[in-house]
Design an enzyme around this catalytic site. Sequence first.
Site, PDB file in Angstrom:
ATOM      1  N   GLU A 192     -22.718 135.649  83.419  1.00  0.00           N
ATOM      2  CA  GLU A 192     -23.385 135.375  84.688  1.00  0.00           C
ATOM      3  C   GLU A 192     -22.741 134.244  85.493  1.00  0.00           C
ATOM      4  OE1 GLU A 192     -27.856 136.854  83.709  1.00  0.00           O
ATOM      5  OE2 GLU A 192     -27.403 134.822  83.063  1.00  0.00           O
ATOM      6  N   ASP A 246     -26.917 124.519  79.697  1.00  0.00           N
ATOM      7  CA  ASP A 246     -27.213 125.511  80.738  1.00  0.00           C
ATOM      8  C   ASP A 246     -27.480 124.788  82.054  1.00  0.00           C
ATOM      9  OD1 ASP A 246     -28.010 128.042  82.021  1.00  0.00           O
ATOM     10  OD2 ASP A 246     -28.147 128.760  79.964  1.00  0.00           O
ATOM     11  N   TRP A 300     -24.468 142.014  75.246  1.00  0.00           N
ATOM     12  CA  TRP A 300     -25.886 141.834  75.583  1.00  0.00           C
ATOM     13  C   TRP A 300     -26.349 142.776  76.677  1.00  0.00           C
ATOM     14  CZ3 TRP A 300     -28.082 139.621  80.171  1.00  0.00           C
ATOM     15  CH2 TRP A 300     -27.153 139.180  81.136  1.00  0.00           C
ATOM     16  N   HIS A 319     -23.391 128.900  84.393  1.00  0.00           N
ATOM     17  CA  HIS A 319     -24.492 128.169  83.763  1.00  0.00           C
ATOM     18  C   HIS A 319     -24.087 126.714  83.493  1.00  0.00           C
ATOM     19  CE1 HIS A 319     -27.289 131.480  83.494  1.00  0.00           C
ATOM     20  NE2 HIS A 319     -26.360 132.250  82.976  1.00  0.00           N
ATOM     21  N   TYR A 347     -33.756 141.030  72.554  1.00  0.00           N
ATOM     22  CA  TYR A 347     -34.233 139.896  73.350  1.00  0.00           C
ATOM     23  C   TYR A 347     -35.692 139.596  73.018  1.00  0.00           C
ATOM     24  CZ  TYR A 347     -30.081 138.735  76.033  1.00  0.00           C
ATOM     25  OH  TYR A 347     -28.837 138.272  76.392  1.00  0.00           O
ATOM     26  N   PHE A 348     -35.864 138.620  72.144  1.00  0.00           N
ATOM     27  CA  PHE A 348     -37.206 138.314  71.658  1.00  0.00           C
ATOM     28  C   PHE A 348     -37.990 137.461  72.654  1.00  0.00           C
ATOM     29  CE2 PHE A 348     -35.955 138.703  66.851  1.00  0.00           C
ATOM     30  CZ  PHE A 348     -35.572 140.004  67.079  1.00  0.00           C
ATOM     31  N   ASP A 349     -37.416 137.238  73.853  1.00  0.00           N
ATOM     32  CA  ASP A 349     -38.211 136.600  74.910  1.00  0.00           C
ATOM     33  C   ASP A 349     -38.986 137.653  75.694  1.00  0.00           C
ATOM     34  OD1 ASP A 349     -35.753 137.563  75.917  1.00  0.00           O
ATOM     35  OD2 ASP A 349     -35.673 136.074  77.519  1.00  0.00           O
ATOM     36  N   TRP A 368     -34.524 133.177  74.467  1.00  0.00           N
ATOM     37  CA  TRP A 368     -34.334 132.380  75.686  1.00  0.00           C
ATOM     38  C   TRP A 368     -35.670 131.750  76.022  1.00  0.00           C
ATOM     39  CZ3 TRP A 368     -29.366 131.955  76.909  1.00  0.00           C
ATOM     40  CH2 TRP A 368     -28.490 132.958  76.497  1.00  0.00           C
ATOM     41  N   THR A 369     -35.640 130.503  76.502  1.00  0.00           N
ATOM     42  CA  THR A 369     -36.914 129.770  76.532  1.00  0.00           C
ATOM     43  C   THR A 369     -37.401 129.361  77.921  1.00  0.00           C
ATOM     44  OG1 THR A 369     -35.732 127.706  76.122  1.00  0.00           O
ATOM     45  CG2 THR A 369     -36.550 128.891  74.187  1.00  0.00           C
ATOM     46  N   GLU A 370     -37.018 130.112  78.941  1.00  0.00           N
ATOM     47  CA  GLU A 370     -37.558 129.790  80.272  1.00  0.00           C
ATOM     48  C   GLU A 370     -39.085 129.684  80.222  1.00  0.00           C
ATOM     49  OE1 GLU A 370     -35.278 132.114  79.689  1.00  0.00           O
ATOM     50  OE2 GLU A 370     -33.886 132.363  81.382  1.00  0.00           O
TER      51      GLU A 370
HETATM   52  C1  ACM Z   1     -27.595 136.253  78.851  1.00  0.00           C
HETATM   53  O1  ACM Z   1     -28.706 136.721  78.541  1.00  0.00           O
HETATM   54  N1  ACM Z   1     -27.389 135.752  80.043  1.00  0.00           N
HETATM   55  C2  ACM Z   1     -26.485 136.259  77.904  1.00  0.00           C
END
Ligand code: ACM
Length: 756
Positions: free
Chosen positions: A330, A194, A396, A267, A421-423, A471-473
């Site tokens: 994106e 990414d 998504w 990305h 989305y488990f974030d 996602w781990t931001e």
């Molecule tokens: C995504 O959440 N950008 C696939």
Amino acid sequence: MHYKKTLLFLVFISFLFNCKNEEKISSEVLIIPQPSEQTINKGSFTLNASTGIQYDDDFKISAEFLKSYIEEGSNIKLVGSNDISFIKDDTLADEGYSLEILPNTIQIKAKTDQGAFYAVQSLRQLLPVEFENASYSKDKIVIPFVTIKDKPKFIYRGMHLDVARHMFSVDFIKKYIDALAMLKMNTFHWHLTDDQGWRIEIKQYPRLQEVSAYRNETLVGHYSDQPHQFDGKKYGGFYTQEEIKEVVAYAQSRFVTVIPEIEMPGHAQAAIAAYPELGCTGEQVKVAQKWGVFEDIFCPNQKTFAFLEDVLEEVLDLFPSEYIHIGGDEAPKTRWKNCDHCQALIKKEGLKDEHELQSYFISRIEAYLNSKGRQIIGWDEILEGGLAPNATVMSWRGVTGAVEAAKQHHNVIMTPTSHCYFDYYQSENDDEPIAIGGFLPLEKVYSFNPIPEELNEEESKFILGAQGNIWTEYIKTSEHVEYMAFPRIFAMSEVVWSKLEHKNYADFVKRVENFHKRLDALSINYANHLYEIEGELLSDDNGLRYQLQTLTNGKTIRFTLDGSEPTVNSEAYTKPIPITESVSIKASVFNSDKKLGTTFSQDINLHKAVGKKITINKEPHKSYPGSGAEGLVNGISGSDSRYGDKEWLGFWGEDIEITIDLGEETEINSIETRFHNGQGQWIYAPKSIIFSFSDEKQQFSIVPNPSEKSILDLKIPKKLTTSFIKINVYNYGIIPEGKQGAGNKAWTFIDEIIVN
Ligand code: ACM
Ligand code: ZN
């Protein structure tokens, strides 16, 4: 005589013990995911040192897993003969099995080793949790007579993990894969590259390891907090090819396929930081230090295609999966629009625009991967500009992409943000760790049906399954990954495995609660929101009342109305609480005198619009219905960070007209409401808002400042007399270039409308 009496007494005692034992053991079988069919019979099988296990090569992996699970989890060695047998049954489904615990034998039947492995995972959940951490010290195990016949609903049952924003150890990746396998999930989607880091060793490109794998510093706090601040610490790392092989082999031994994701064309800033010639400008960029979407994407030039084919060549050697995920999400087209090469390529190939150029890019990569016997998966943006011929779409951004792809007879994997989305936040508690936003409680995951209702039976066959994404931001540690994954992964495992007609949330919750001790034994750091309270304002002929509920049975809710902390002496909740004035309710769940979970609190503000008739000319989006229009005048405001909770209503790209009928001419002094402004999540404050009243001359409009605040508070001081309030809310429109979600319609999220 004396001897006989003693014998009789002993028989009686052992009868009592057996009854007790059997009763306790066989009364409930609590397996996750819920099997297709299970019956519990009276009696139990005793497994001890005289038990043996018999299998041939067809069932090597599953049988050896069971053998070491038992032998390593306890002091019992399976040295006896064939009490546990593995039998091939070609009439069963590929991943299906039957498991029968009978008086003298445990029989596992399956067509494949993978099916038998799932039988073993079910059997595992019938064994004491002490096996999980090798602390079972007795010399036998009593297992109830159970018959299970089981098979999965979907062939794709996955979990994703982003290791680019934050990286996790190989040991943790294995633990994550173990958890998937335990829940009969079969796919691990490994998000390896990414903007903020490239995490897979590619031997032909050493600068990916030297440059792309590290960022100089990282954003501190939430992206919406302004101004942005950074920690000043270098962060990064990568998995060596040896480590990757180790993970892939480990996953194979648990029937988990690892699908690597190499992001393109977007990305890609970390790669471009190492090799600027892969971008359109050729200029030096940095590995990204904050979150979001970045404009420096791969330029579709010869160098890029050569680079990507070289990279993929090494990737294919490491990952035997049929599917390779090529990202595709994106990718802002700003650079491509201003690039001579890109514009010339559009002309040369007869393409309409940059979207078709993206399609050209993805199709070229697809052709390469197809030539190597592989298939691509891409995020649903790969639909824009036309799908590559054989691509599988990962949907998504809602389910629109899924519907479109399935109607074009392309395979689809479901992972809409709204349910997967488990974030996102899973609780409304203020002490939750900081998350990207959103609100996805356990029940919402559980309610997910991967088959969109727009599809007919034939089209539905293209839906391969679903996955949860992490996602781990905002997730730096493995403990935090576990916290976000558990218990929502349980719900997902059931969404993809269990029959729709077996869905029962209360029953599921009981099994989750039962699973807690197994998670403790596995040292998995789960979130526990089962003892939280859910409140709801009821408005009917009985006036306004507030209802409190908790998920788990056999507990007492105690509450206060004076703002004090509930104790074991506070009033026990038995029926909805009448609300006759503004109050602050606090409530907690007690198990006899022990308080469980955190305190629930809710302020109820009885303003002038509460309980009045409200209409909205559009339905809220079905993923964010809040509690309907009435929720905007129920005296309860939404949470600051969880825009997807019961109080916020979400509308996608629509102008709306809200009318509140006050019933009679009413003097009002002010109107207040809030709009969410989470641009990272495509949510924008409206372009304008117009308020109208009985007296037409009183109408006025507001044009919000594109605010930096994540919540736009509006307060309209307006002393007037009116019988209704009409609010026209004009959606922001299309998200501009350079922003996350550019080119898509913006969302509008509105909260309580407070009238005083
Ligand atoms: C995504 O959440 N950008 C696939
Ligand atoms: Zn270019």
